[in-house]
Design an enzyme around this catalytic site. Structure first.
Site, mmCIF file in Angstrom:
data_model
loop_
_atom_site.group_PDB
_atom_site.id
_atom_site.type_symbol
_atom_site.label_atom_id
_atom_site.label_comp_id
_atom_site.label_asym_id
_atom_site.label_seq_id
_atom_site.Cartn_x
_atom_site.Cartn_y
_atom_site.Cartn_z
ATOM 1 N N GLU A 250 0.928 -1.074 0.078
ATOM 2 C CA GLU A 250 0.036 0.016 -0.025
ATOM 3 C C GLU A 250 0.787 1.304 -0.131
ATOM 4 O O GLU A 250 1.708 1.285 0.720
ATOM 5 C CB GLU A 250 -0.997 0.200 1.304
ATOM 6 C CG GLU A 250 -1.881 -1.182 1.203
ATOM 7 C CD GLU A 250 -2.681 -0.849 2.678
ATOM 8 O OE1 GLU A 250 -3.527 -1.828 2.858
ATOM 9 O OE2 GLU A 250 -2.303 -0.150 3.634
ATOM 10 N N LYS A 252 2.366 4.761 1.440
ATOM 11 C CA LYS A 252 2.415 4.889 2.594
ATOM 12 C C LYS A 252 2.389 6.617 2.742
ATOM 13 O O LYS A 252 3.023 7.265 2.136
ATOM 14 C CB LYS A 252 3.591 4.708 3.334
ATOM 15 C CG LYS A 252 3.727 5.133 4.809
ATOM 16 C CD LYS A 252 5.196 4.787 5.509
ATOM 17 C CE LYS A 252 4.994 4.921 7.166
ATOM 18 N NZ LYS A 252 4.664 6.256 7.497
ATOM 19 N N ARG A 257 -2.839 9.288 11.060
ATOM 20 C CA ARG A 257 -3.649 7.840 11.227
ATOM 21 C C ARG A 257 -5.211 8.286 11.918
ATOM 22 O O ARG A 257 -4.897 8.868 13.232
ATOM 23 C CB ARG A 257 -2.833 7.071 12.072
ATOM 24 C CG ARG A 257 -3.376 5.664 11.791
ATOM 25 C CD ARG A 257 -2.593 4.605 12.295
ATOM 26 N NE ARG A 257 -3.161 3.465 12.352
ATOM 27 C CZ ARG A 257 -2.201 2.202 12.498
ATOM 28 N NH1 ARG A 257 -0.990 2.099 12.874
ATOM 29 N NH2 ARG A 257 -2.627 1.031 12.703
ATOM 30 N N ARG A 272 -3.963 7.838 16.389
ATOM 31 C CA ARG A 272 -2.907 6.995 16.796
ATOM 32 C C ARG A 272 -2.784 6.590 18.211
ATOM 33 O O ARG A 272 -2.765 5.386 18.713
ATOM 34 C CB ARG A 272 -1.418 7.041 16.058
ATOM 35 C CG ARG A 272 -0.404 6.009 16.252
ATOM 36 C CD ARG A 272 0.659 6.684 15.750
ATOM 37 N NE ARG A 272 1.843 5.662 16.074
ATOM 38 C CZ ARG A 272 2.654 5.221 15.144
ATOM 39 N NH1 ARG A 272 2.367 5.095 13.904
ATOM 40 N NH2 ARG A 272 3.570 4.308 15.579
ATOM 41 N N ARG A 417 3.252 -4.828 17.341
ATOM 42 C CA ARG A 417 3.886 -5.178 16.041
ATOM 43 C C ARG A 417 4.026 -6.569 15.892
ATOM 44 O O ARG A 417 3.280 -7.434 16.610
ATOM 45 C CB ARG A 417 5.480 -4.402 16.227
ATOM 46 C CG ARG A 417 5.441 -2.842 16.655
ATOM 47 C CD ARG A 417 6.886 -2.590 16.686
ATOM 48 N NE ARG A 417 7.044 -1.457 17.616
ATOM 49 C CZ ARG A 417 6.837 -0.193 16.787
ATOM 50 N NH1 ARG A 417 7.032 -0.244 15.549
ATOM 51 N NH2 ARG A 417 7.008 0.952 17.336
ATOM 52 N N LYS A 423 7.298 -1.664 7.080
ATOM 53 C CA LYS A 423 7.237 0.078 6.460
ATOM 54 C C LYS A 423 8.566 0.067 5.345
ATOM 55 O O LYS A 423 9.635 -0.256 6.049
ATOM 56 C CB LYS A 423 6.988 1.134 7.298
ATOM 57 C CG LYS A 423 7.743 1.267 8.474
ATOM 58 C CD LYS A 423 7.212 2.285 9.366
ATOM 59 C CE LYS A 423 8.041 2.486 10.797
ATOM 60 N NZ LYS A 423 7.535 3.183 11.579
#
Length: 589
Positions: A250, A252, A257, A272, A417, A423
C-alpha cells in the site's frame, strides 16, 4: 476504601526504582482493593481519571493549588511557594506545612478513595467564570480533612506530578498475578485492553470474573482499538526475505492516522494515540457517513492535507493547523484534506480483527464509496523484487513516503507489532540516512547561547520485551533557537526529581524527564557503545548500540506515544544491515 491505604502504597512505589518491587507493591494494593473501587485505583496510579480517549483533564494550575494549601493551612501563599521552591514538589511541601498546622478539624469528613476520586471528577467538569474559585474550594475541602501524607498524594494526583514509572504492562502484570494467579495470563488481559483501550474496565472484569470475564471483551463502536504497528525494513530484498512473494503493498501517506467509528450517522474519530480528535475534522464527520455503505463500522484511514487546485499531497505538519479550539471552520477551509482508508476492523456486528488482510481489504473496498474526498489507499500484489522497486518508485512519484507492506493472510493484531506489517520508506534505502523516532529521557544544561535552556538531550529507544527505555545517544545538533525554546516549554513540566524506573541509562543527566516526548533523529551510522544501553549484550557482551553523529530533523512526533518509538530490535536490524559494521571505540555518544 481509605485513601491512606492508597497513599501508603504510592509512597512505597515512589521509593523504589526496581520494576519487580513496583509490580509486587501494586499487586498487593490491587488484592486489597474492593471491586467497586478498582477501576478508580487503576486510573489514579496512571495519573488519569478516565481512559485517554475520553479526554478528561483536571486543568488545575500550580498557583491554584498553592491557594488551596494556603486556605487549608492558614499560612500565607508566599511561604508555601518558598517551601515549594525548596522541595521542588508541592505535595511534599504541603505535607510539611500541614504537619505544623495548629488548628484541628473536629468534624472532619472521612478521606476515602471514592471521595477523592469523585471530587477530582467534579473539578474536571467545572467550567465558566467561577470555575477556578470552585476548584480551589474543592481542593481545600479535601486538604482540610487529610493527613499530611494523604494531602501530599492528593496534590500529586491533582497536579499530575505522581512519578511512579508504572506503564500499562506493569499494571497488567499486577492484575494477572493478583486475580488469575500468574503473570503468564497477561496476554489475555492485554487482548481485552487492546480492543477496549480501557484498563479500568479490564481491572473491573478480571477482579470480579477472572479470565472468563476478560475473554468476553469484544470490539465496540466508539471504544477505540489500539492500533497495529509496523516494523521497518531498509530494502526491497529484506522485505521479500521476511514476507515472501505475493505480499500486499500500500502507499504510505504522510498524514494523520485516524480511526473512524460510525453508527447510525454519528461519527467519532480517534488518533494513533487514542485521543478523541473528532472536533478537528468536522468535514469527516459531515461527509463520511454518505461515503460508507454500512450502518456500523470501525475503519482506519490516513487524513492527508492536499492542495485543492493541484490535488498533490502536502506534509503532515499542515494538519497541525487544525489543532485549535477556535475558528476550526476557517482551518478546515484553509487546510483541506482527503480521507484515505486502508483497513476495516468492524462491520455491522462483525469483528474483523481475526480475518485475513485480504478479506478485510475486500470488505473495505465494498464499503467505501470512493470520490475525491474519500478513497481507499492504492494497493498492489507484489510477485518479485522488481515489482516492489517499481511500486516504491510509483508511491514516491505520487507524493507518498513509501510503502506499507502487509502479509495477505495475516489478522489484525491490535496494539502490537510482529512482522505482519512492514514499512519501506525512501530514506531507509540510504547507508544510514534512516530516521529513528526516539524518546527524550534526559537533558544537559546549555552553555553560551544555550544558557538557560537544555543544550543537549539524552534519547532512548523502546525495549518492548522489558517495557523500558534504554539510552542510545545524546543529541545537540539540528536545533534552531525556536526549537530549543519550544522543547524547554514542552519538557519542563515533565521533569522528575529522580530517574523514572523505566529509563535504562549509564549516563547521569542534569535533568530527567518522564519518557513521553518523541522526536525524529537521523545519524551517520550505528556503533557499538560501552555507555549506552540499547540492545545491551545483543551484539557483543557488555556493549550496547549508539548513534554516531545524531541530528534532530526538526520533527517532533506528537502523534506518537513513547511506546510507539523505534525499538531496540529495529536498531539491531539497522546495525546488522550496515554495509560496514562499525568497530568498538566509536561510541557516538
Amino acid at each position: 476504601m481509605q485513601f491512606s491505604v492508597l497513599a501508603g502504597s504510592l509512597e512505597k512505589m515512589e521509593s523504589t526504582a526496581k520494576r519487580l518491587e513496583l509490580t509486587g507493591i501494586l499487586e498487593e494494593l490491587l488484592r486489597e482493593t474492593p471491586h467497586e473501587v478498582i477501576a478508580q485505583i487503576v486510573y489514579l496510579i496512571q495519573g488519569k481519571l478516565r481512559p485517554e480517549f475520553e479526554g478528561i483533564e483536571l486543568g488545575v494550575a500550580e498557583k491554584l493549588a498553592v491557594r488551596a494549601v494556603s486556605k487549608s493551612s492558614g499560612m500565607p501563599a508566599a511561604r508555601i511557594e518558598a517551601a515549594y521552591r525548596r522541595d521542588g514538589d508541592l505535595g511534599r511541601a504541603a505535607s510539611s506545612i500541614l504537619e505544623q498546622k495548629t488548628q484541628t478539624t473536629f468534624l472532619a469528613e472521612e478521606i476515602t478513595v471514592e471521595r477523592v476520586y469523585d471530587t477530582l471528577m467534579r473539578i474536571a467538569r467545572l467550567e465558566g467564570a467561577r470555575s477556578q474559585d470552585m476548584k480551589m474550594r474543592h481542593i481545600s475541602s479535601l486538604l482540610n480533612d487529610a493527613s499530611p501524607r494523604d494531602a501530599c498524594y492528593i496534590l500529586k494526583l491533582i497536579l499530575g506530578t505522581l512519578r511512579l514509572g508504572i506503564a500499562e504492562n506493569t499494571v497488567m502484570d499486577a492484575l494477572a498475578a493478583a486475580f488469575t494467579g500468574s503473570k503468564s495470563n497477561r496476554p489475555e488481559l492485554e487482548r481485552a485492553y487492546n480492543v477496549s483501550s480501557d484498563l479500568g474496565r479490564v481491572a473491573e472484569a478480571v477482579s470480579s470474573g477472572g479470565l472468563e470475564a476478560v475473554r468476553g471483551f469484544a470490539v465496540a463502536v466508539f471504544s477505540p482499538i489500539r492500533p497495529m504497528l509496523a516494523d521497518r525494513v531498509r530494502s526491497e530484498s529484506e522485505a521479500l526475505e521476511k514476507m515472501g512473494a505475493g505480499l500486499a503493498a500500500e502507499y504510505k501517506l504522510d498524514g494523520e492516522r485516524v480511526q473512524v467509528h460510525l453508527s447510525g450517522g454519528r461519527v467519532e474519530l480517534f488518533s494513533r494515540s487514542l485521543e478523541n480528535i473528532t472536533a478537528y475534522y468536522p468535514d469527516i464527520v459531515e461527509r463520511i457517513p454518505g461515503r460508507l455503505r454500512a450502518r456500523e463500522a470501525v475503519l482506519e484511514a490516513e487524513a492527508v492535507a492536499v492542495n485543492e487546485e493541484t490535488g498533490e499531497f502536502l506534509p503532515f505538519q499542515e494538519l497541525m493547523h487544525r489543532r485549535r479550539k477556535y475558528d476550526i471552520d476557517k482551518a478546515v477551509m484553509r487546510y483541506p484534506i482527503t480521507v484515505n482508508f486502508f483497513d476495516i476492523l468492524y462491520l455491522d456486528g462483525r469483528d474483523c480483527l481475526g480475518i485475513s488482510y485480504s478479506e478485510r481489504r475486500a470488505l473495505l473496498e465494498g464499503v467505501v464509496d470512493e470520490d475525491s474526498f474519500a478513497r481507499c489507499v492504492p494497493v498492489s500484489t507484489i510477485p518479485d523484487e522488481s515489482a516492489l522497486e517499481d511500486s516504491l518508485e510509483n508511491s514516491i512519484n505520487a507524493g507518498c513516503e513509501g510503502l506499507m507492506l502487509k502479509l495477505p493472510d495475516a489478522p489484525y493484531r491490535a496494539g502490537s507489532r510482529g512482522g505482519y506489517w512492514l514499512k519501506l520508506k525512501r530514506e531507509y534505502r540510504n547507508e544510514l540516512g534512516d530516521s529513528l523516532d526516539l524518546v527524550i529521557i534526559g537533558a544537559f544544561f546549555g552553555k553560551g547561547r544555550r544558557t538557560g535552556r537544555y543544550g543537549t538531550l539524552l534519547l532512548a529507544t523502546y525495549d518492548d520485551s522489558r517495557d523500558t527505555f534504554p539510552s542510545i545517544c545524546k543529541v545537540g545538533t539540528g536545533f534552531t533557537d525556536e526549537d530549543l525554546d519550544q522543547l524547554y516549554q514542552l519538557l519542563s513540566p515533565r521533569v522528575t526529581l529522580k530517574r523514572n524506573p523505566r529509563i535504562d541509562s549509564g549516563m547521569e543527566a542534569d535533568v530527567w524527564f518522564d519518557p513521553e516526548v518523541v522526536m525524529e533523529v537521523v545519524a551517520s551510522e550505528i556503533t557499538l557503545s560501552p555507555v549506552h544501553k540499547t540492545a545491551l549484550d545483543s551484539v557483543r557482551k557488555g556493549a550496547g548500540l549508539a548513534l554516531r553523529f545524531p541530528k534532530f530533523t526538526g520533527k517532533l512526533r506528537t502523534e506518537k506515544t513513547a511506546e510507539d518509538a523505534s525499538t531496540d530490535q529495529e536498531v539491531i536490524a539497522l546495525y546488522k544491515s550496515q554495509k560496514k559494521v562499525v568497530p568498538d571505540g566509536q561510541p557516538g555518544v
